[in-house]
Design a protein around this motif. Sequence first.
Motif, PDB file in Angstrom:
ATOM      1  N   LEU A   3      18.120   7.532  48.888  1.00  0.00           N
ATOM      2  CA  LEU A   3      16.775   7.159  48.472  1.00  0.00           C
ATOM      3  C   LEU A   3      16.240   6.033  49.358  1.00  0.00           C
ATOM      4  N   PRO A  29      20.274   8.441  45.167  1.00  0.00           N
ATOM      5  CA  PRO A  29      19.555   8.957  43.998  1.00  0.00           C
ATOM      6  C   PRO A  29      20.429   8.976  42.751  1.00  0.00           C
ATOM      7  N   SER A  63      13.509   7.704  51.383  1.00  0.00           N
ATOM      8  CA  SER A  63      13.514   9.171  51.223  1.00  0.00           C
ATOM      9  C   SER A  63      13.376   9.873  52.563  1.00  0.00           C
ATOM     10  N   LEU A  75       7.264   6.064  48.008  1.00  0.00           N
ATOM     11  CA  LEU A  75       8.016   6.401  46.816  1.00  0.00           C
ATOM     12  C   LEU A  75       7.395   5.682  45.625  1.00  0.00           C
TER      13      LEU A  75
END
Length: 214
Positions: A3, A29, A63, A75
């Motif tokens: 992430l 994540p 990401s 995000l």
Amino acid sequence: MSLLVAEHLSRKLRHGGMLLDDITLTVEPGEILTIEGENGAGKTVLLKALLGLTDSTGTLTISGHPFRLGQAYPLKAGILIENPSLINDFTAFQNLKLLATLIPGVTDEEINTVLRELSLDPRSKTRAKDFSLGMREKLGIAQALMGHQPLIVLDEPTNALDEDSKTTLAALVRTYRNLGSTFVIASHDREFIEAVTTRRVKMKEGHLIEQQVA
């Protein structure tokens, strides 16, 4: 895909000291990453750097997208850093209702639910300026949780909370993780950290000094 990927993040003070010193860190994540350290360790500065809220050297990838200060953050994130941003003349519900205008799809029922989850009465007419410190902290947490964002960042969220409220918050963090949120939490509250963490790192004087899986 990770992430967040931070590589060699550093931030200097004007007189030459380091707020962040060559920090490399990933956030995966679905994890609850906790950042532990005493006051002044650099936890809040690191959270701000990960969110693109303060200038730093190094690289930040979100990401899979390289990010630079000044760009739109790629995000969606729920954020509580330092003191909650509240409108003092608004009630708890009114504060969240205003924030909800920035989060598509949030309903009044969801606002009511997140307030009740934190033991705040959505029908109360008490204005935020008359809240206790614990109530203000809970409302700040509610702001961050509302909308079940992919990333939720909390800075010392147990400050001003009593033991029952800490237990409630720990359960909520685990629940929201199960609903798909990833957490990054800075705290010096070891009991709370141990109750929620899936991976923990420790900071001291702007350095990461230890990383371990819970």
